[in-house]
Design an enzyme around this catalytic site. Structure first.
Site, PDB file in Angstrom:
ATOM      1  N   GLN A 125     -32.164  20.742  27.182  1.00 54.06           N
ATOM      2  CA  GLN A 125     -32.662  20.982  25.826  1.00 54.06           C
ATOM      3  C   GLN A 125     -33.233  22.385  25.673  1.00 54.06           C
ATOM      4  O   GLN A 125     -33.064  23.041  24.650  1.00 54.06           O
ATOM      5  CB  GLN A 125     -33.729  19.938  25.474  1.00 54.06           C
ATOM      6  CG  GLN A 125     -33.199  18.517  25.390  1.00 54.06           C
ATOM      7  CD  GLN A 125     -31.982  18.423  24.480  1.00 54.06           C
ATOM      8  OE1 GLN A 125     -32.037  18.752  23.303  1.00 54.06           O
ATOM      9  NE2 GLN A 125     -30.857  17.995  25.042  1.00 54.06           N
ATOM     10  N   GLU A 176     -36.047  14.393  18.054  1.00 58.03           N
ATOM     11  CA  GLU A 176     -34.618  14.336  17.736  1.00 58.03           C
ATOM     12  C   GLU A 176     -33.899  13.480  18.781  1.00 58.03           C
ATOM     13  O   GLU A 176     -33.081  12.630  18.455  1.00 58.03           O
ATOM     14  CB  GLU A 176     -34.034  15.746  17.713  1.00 58.03           C
ATOM     15  CG  GLU A 176     -32.539  15.787  17.471  1.00 58.03           C
ATOM     16  CD  GLU A 176     -31.962  17.190  17.554  1.00 58.03           C
ATOM     17  OE1 GLU A 176     -30.757  17.343  17.289  1.00 58.03           O
ATOM     18  OE2 GLU A 176     -32.699  18.133  17.891  1.00 58.03           O
ATOM     19  N   HIS A 177     -34.191  13.763  20.057  1.00 58.22           N
ATOM     20  CA  HIS A 177     -33.611  13.001  21.165  1.00 58.22           C
ATOM     21  C   HIS A 177     -34.740  12.351  21.945  1.00 58.22           C
ATOM     22  O   HIS A 177     -35.752  12.997  22.236  1.00 58.22           O
ATOM     23  CB  HIS A 177     -32.839  13.908  22.128  1.00 58.22           C
ATOM     24  CG  HIS A 177     -31.867  14.820  21.468  1.00 58.22           C
ATOM     25  ND1 HIS A 177     -32.027  16.192  21.454  1.00 58.22           N
ATOM     26  CD2 HIS A 177     -30.726  14.567  20.777  1.00 58.22           C
ATOM     27  CE1 HIS A 177     -31.025  16.748  20.802  1.00 58.22           C
ATOM     28  NE2 HIS A 177     -30.229  15.778  20.374  1.00 58.22           N
ATOM     29  N   ASP A 189     -24.103  14.624  23.492  1.00 56.60           N
ATOM     30  CA  ASP A 189     -23.626  15.892  22.925  1.00 56.60           C
ATOM     31  C   ASP A 189     -22.101  15.946  22.890  1.00 56.60           C
ATOM     32  O   ASP A 189     -21.511  16.521  21.982  1.00 56.60           O
ATOM     33  CB  ASP A 189     -24.111  17.077  23.764  1.00 56.60           C
ATOM     34  CG  ASP A 189     -25.571  17.414  23.528  1.00 56.60           C
ATOM     35  OD1 ASP A 189     -26.113  17.017  22.480  1.00 56.60           O
ATOM     36  OD2 ASP A 189     -26.178  18.079  24.397  1.00 56.60           O
ATOM     37  N   HIS A 202     -45.179   4.121 -22.854  1.00 51.74           N
ATOM     38  CA  HIS A 202     -44.681   3.111 -21.912  1.00 51.74           C
ATOM     39  C   HIS A 202     -45.284   1.739 -22.244  1.00 51.74           C
ATOM     40  O   HIS A 202     -44.583   0.725 -22.283  1.00 51.74           O
ATOM     41  CB  HIS A 202     -45.080   3.482 -20.464  1.00 51.74           C
ATOM     42  CG  HIS A 202     -44.229   4.519 -19.832  1.00 51.74           C
ATOM     43  ND1 HIS A 202     -44.096   5.800 -20.316  1.00 51.74           N
ATOM     44  CD2 HIS A 202     -43.460   4.466 -18.701  1.00 51.74           C
ATOM     45  CE1 HIS A 202     -43.298   6.505 -19.527  1.00 51.74           C
ATOM     46  NE2 HIS A 202     -42.893   5.713 -18.536  1.00 51.74           N
TER      47      HIS A 202
END
Length: 204
Positions: free
Chosen positions: A20, A87-88, A121, A181
């Protein structure tokens, strides 16, 4: 990010962190472990592997920005990982399946020593377009759902049964200061005697 315990091999953990780190000088490899001695062992391995790594100039800078955390137990390790939302996320622990199931926030999960992130990957796994920068805390990887248009609709057939919803909407609208409303919702009120909206009698 790697969660590791006493079963993890320092040379494997170090290799995966460097995989990484060599991406970019701003990459941040992280180790969370329940075994304090593993941190020194991994640091030693990092130096050995960096010494012969062609991409060391980039990886070394990234490693310097990374860090390791010693967690008191696996529950704490999982909690720390979820706070990061990596992420990983690699799980290199005993009972890796169980640990993986207890993790909630990650882009891609790699369970067990053999399931290296680098294999994701280059061909294993559903995809490798994943959330970065901690966004895995609230989003997931790219999937077919990103190409599906979700449409919603509402239909109310029973006017009487909807009256609690109407009353709630009126009150909430006025709490927000949205009078139009509230008045639009009032047009759906049922007069208990005439079966009509009381707004026809009360408002212009």
């Amino acid at each position: 990010l790697i969660i590791a315990d006493h079963t993890a091999k320092p040379e494997v953990v170090a290799a995966d962190l460097l995989a990484q780190a060599e991406h970019d000088v701003d990459a941040r490899p992280i180790l969370i472990t329940t075994r304090a001695a593993l941190v020194d062992e991994v640091n030693s391995e990092l130096q050995k592997q960096l010494a012969v790594l062609p991409t060391a100039p980039v990886a070394r800078e990234a490693v310097a920005k990374g860090f390791a955390v010693v967690a008191p137990d696996m529950d704490a390790a999982i909690c720390l990982s979820d706070a990061v939302g990596p992420e990983h996320l690699e799980i290199q622990t005993e009972n890796a399946d169980d640990v993986g199931r207890r993790c909630n926030h990650y882009g891609g999960l790699f369970i067990g020593e053999i399931a290296a992130e680098v294999l994701g990957d280059y061909g294993a796994g559903p995809n490798h377009v994943l959330p970065t920068g901690g966004t895995a805390r609230y989003s997931g990887g790219l999937s077919v759902f990103n190409f599906v248009r979700i449409r919603t609709w509402m239909r109310i057939d029973d006017k009487l049964a909807s009256q609690q919803l109407v009353q709630d909407s009126i009150q909430l609208a006025r709490l927000e200061g949205l009078e139009a409303h509230a008045r639009a919702a009032e047009k759906r009120l049922v007069d208990s005697d005439a079966g009509e909206s009381p707004t026809k009698k009360q408002r212009a």
